[in-house]
Design an enzyme around this catalytic site. Structure first.
Site, PDB file in Angstrom:
ATOM      1  N   ASN A 162       1.002  -4.180  -5.971  1.00 49.16           N
ATOM      2  CA  ASN A 162       2.285  -4.248  -6.765  1.00 49.16           C
ATOM      3  C   ASN A 162       3.166  -5.507  -6.117  1.00 49.16           C
ATOM      4  O   ASN A 162       3.583  -5.226  -5.207  1.00 49.16           O
ATOM      5  CB  ASN A 162       2.939  -2.871  -6.131  1.00 49.16           C
ATOM      6  CG  ASN A 162       4.688  -2.743  -6.601  1.00 49.16           C
ATOM      7  OD1 ASN A 162       4.787  -3.639  -7.615  1.00 49.16           O
ATOM      8  ND2 ASN A 162       5.321  -1.851  -6.301  1.00 49.16           N
ATOM      9  N   LYS A 220       6.016  -6.195  -6.924  1.00 47.13           N
ATOM     10  CA  LYS A 220       7.649  -5.970  -7.145  1.00 47.13           C
ATOM     11  C   LYS A 220       8.332  -7.210  -7.587  1.00 47.13           C
ATOM     12  O   LYS A 220       7.812  -7.852  -8.463  1.00 47.13           O
ATOM     13  CB  LYS A 220       8.050  -5.845  -5.591  1.00 47.13           C
ATOM     14  CG  LYS A 220       7.183  -4.508  -4.873  1.00 47.13           C
ATOM     15  CD  LYS A 220       7.705  -3.941  -3.877  1.00 47.13           C
ATOM     16  CE  LYS A 220       6.772  -3.018  -3.052  1.00 47.13           C
ATOM     17  NZ  LYS A 220       7.503  -2.170  -1.989  1.00 47.13           N
ATOM     18  N   HIS A 228       8.610   4.744  -8.917  1.00 47.58           N
ATOM     19  CA  HIS A 228       8.413   4.166  -7.649  1.00 47.58           C
ATOM     20  C   HIS A 228       9.771   4.524  -6.989  1.00 47.58           C
ATOM     21  O   HIS A 228      10.843   4.397  -7.564  1.00 47.58           O
ATOM     22  CB  HIS A 228       8.492   2.755  -7.759  1.00 47.58           C
ATOM     23  CG  HIS A 228       7.937   2.031  -6.521  1.00 47.58           C
ATOM     24  ND1 HIS A 228       8.887   1.783  -5.395  1.00 47.58           N
ATOM     25  CD2 HIS A 228       6.674   1.633  -6.209  1.00 47.58           C
ATOM     26  CE1 HIS A 228       8.183   1.376  -4.625  1.00 47.58           C
ATOM     27  NE2 HIS A 228       6.956   1.188  -4.943  1.00 47.58           N
ATOM     28  N   GLU A 273      11.625   2.488  -5.191  1.00 47.35           N
ATOM     29  CA  GLU A 273      12.711   1.628  -5.197  1.00 47.35           C
ATOM     30  C   GLU A 273      13.245   1.867  -6.346  1.00 47.35           C
ATOM     31  O   GLU A 273      14.302   1.271  -6.758  1.00 47.35           O
ATOM     32  CB  GLU A 273      12.030   0.283  -5.194  1.00 47.35           C
ATOM     33  CG  GLU A 273      11.481  -0.064  -3.591  1.00 47.35           C
ATOM     34  CD  GLU A 273      10.563  -0.825  -3.568  1.00 47.35           C
ATOM     35  OE1 GLU A 273      10.111  -1.852  -4.305  1.00 47.35           O
ATOM     36  OE2 GLU A 273       9.958  -0.842  -2.230  1.00 47.35           O
ATOM     37  N   GLU A 313       3.285   7.881  -1.912  1.00 44.36           N
ATOM     38  CA  GLU A 313       4.064   6.811  -1.011  1.00 44.36           C
ATOM     39  C   GLU A 313       5.265   7.337  -0.518  1.00 44.36           C
ATOM     40  O   GLU A 313       6.316   7.575  -0.843  1.00 44.36           O
ATOM     41  CB  GLU A 313       4.518   5.723  -2.213  1.00 44.36           C
ATOM     42  CG  GLU A 313       3.391   5.038  -2.941  1.00 44.36           C
ATOM     43  CD  GLU A 313       3.885   3.613  -3.258  1.00 44.36           C
ATOM     44  OE1 GLU A 313       3.155   2.817  -2.604  1.00 44.36           O
ATOM     45  OE2 GLU A 313       4.926   3.405  -3.807  1.00 44.36           O
ATOM     46  N   GLY A 335       6.980  -0.876   3.145  1.00 47.68           N
ATOM     47  CA  GLY A 335       7.512  -1.926   3.525  1.00 47.68           C
ATOM     48  C   GLY A 335       7.976  -1.935   4.739  1.00 47.68           C
ATOM     49  O   GLY A 335       8.663  -2.812   5.456  1.00 47.68           O
ATOM     50  N   SER A 379       2.680   0.372   3.424  1.00 47.65           N
ATOM     51  CA  SER A 379       2.055  -0.472   4.431  1.00 47.65           C
ATOM     52  C   SER A 379       0.706  -0.323   4.443  1.00 47.65           C
ATOM     53  O   SER A 379       0.202  -0.404   5.802  1.00 47.65           O
ATOM     54  CB  SER A 379       2.681  -0.011   5.894  1.00 47.65           C
ATOM     55  OG  SER A 379       4.363  -0.096   5.651  1.00 47.65           O
TER      56      SER A 379
HETATM   57  P1  PGA Z   1       4.059  -1.877   0.714  1.00 52.65           P
HETATM   58  O1  PGA Z   1       4.670  -1.332  -0.730  1.00 52.65           O
HETATM   59  O2  PGA Z   1       2.630  -1.819   0.841  1.00 52.65           O
HETATM   60  O3  PGA Z   1       4.593  -2.949   1.061  1.00 52.65           O
HETATM   61  O4  PGA Z   1       4.701  -0.810   1.946  1.00 52.65           O
HETATM   62  C1  PGA Z   1       3.841  -0.373  -1.171  1.00 52.65           C
HETATM   63  C2  PGA Z   1       4.702  -0.049  -2.629  1.00 52.65           C
HETATM   64  O5  PGA Z   1       5.938   0.059  -2.464  1.00 52.65           O
HETATM   65  O6  PGA Z   1       4.060   0.346  -3.495  1.00 52.65           O
END
Ligand code: PGA
Length: 258
Positions: free
Chosen positions: A8, A10, A97, A99, A170, A176, A212
């Protein structure tokens, strides 16, 4: 069944040149790795605007999007239709997601998006996860059950081929943060989610882990029974992303030998 590793991207990178460079580098490295691709499906979800740049034949990776709208066409400024994504050879779409949820996306909106995506034969990667606060208050399972049942409301097993729907656990606190969910803890959630999906559909849905993930911890989640990984930050560092793929492959090979 094949495992799946989804990158992803982003809202990255910031230029077309960088996006093409990133994809080319991944593709070049995967070219010599047919063995890996037989066992693992690699999916890249770039920002929408880069999808037209990745329209070449014989791509080793599969394409995905980071969202799609619940209507197919019409006066919906800024929205992207599943039909447009299909037209750009997208197979997958990340929905729900955290976010997006933080910006106001509700379970009901996610539910409508999943339905339209499935109707158009896109494969939704439906994300769910608890926040740090919810975890501390001991509400993890309650939150996940609510997100799951509302997100899948009104969807029956006759609406789609069971291999076309993915869940991604997640935990929001792991995204992150550099602080991934301990694999054993993630396993207890996996078992929980499997039980609920089994109850809803009477067959198992594939479940990914995200939050992560790096090359070092990636195989741990496959060991715990996850069907794949959703990778954010590390998917933008080609060496690290390839390391995730390699380490997962090594684990899968060793499993076969045992
Ligand atoms: P990350 O993000 O691997 O940077 O923690 C995962 C995601 O948001 O899908």
């Amino acid at each position: 069944m094949k495992k799946i590793i989804v990158g992803n991207w982003k809202m990255n990178p910031q230029t077309q040149k960088e996006a093409i460079f990133l994809l080319n580098l991944i593709e070049k490295n995967l070219k010599k790795k047919n063995e890996i691709l037989k066992k693992i499906e690699i999916v890249i979800c770039p920002p929408f605007v880069y999808l037209p740049l990745f329209q070449r034949k014989n791509l080793k990776i599969k394409l995905g999007a980071q969202d799609s709208f619940w209507e197919e066409r019409g006066p919906f400024t800024s929205q992207i239709s599943p039909l447009m994504l299909k037209n750009l050879n997208c197979e997958y779409v990340i929905l729900g997601h955290s976010e997006k949820r933080t910006l106001g996306e509700t379970d009901e909106m996610i539910n409508k998006k999943i339905k339209t995506a499935l109707k158009n034969k896109l494969k939704p990667i439906f994300c769910l996860g608890e926040t740090e606060k919810e975890k501390k208050e001991g509400k993890t399972k309650k939150v996940l059950e609510k997100q799951l049942t509302l997100g899948l409301k009104g969807i029956s097993k006759n609406d789609f081929n069971f291999s076309n729907l993915f869940l991604a656990y997640e935990p929001v606190w792991a995204i992150g943060s550099g602080c991934s969910c301990p694999p054993k803890e993630a396993n207890s959630i996996l078992v929980f989610l499997r039980k609920i999906t089994q109850k809803i559909f009477s067959f198992p849905i594939k479940i990914l882990y995200g939050g992560s993930v790096i090359s070092e911890n990636a195989p741990e989640y496959l060991k715990e029974g996850f069907d794949g990984l959703l990778v954010g930050g590390a998917s933008l560092k080609v060496k690290e992303f390839l390391g995730i793929i390699e380490n997962c492959f090594t684990f899968l090979k060793s499993k076969k030998l045992n």
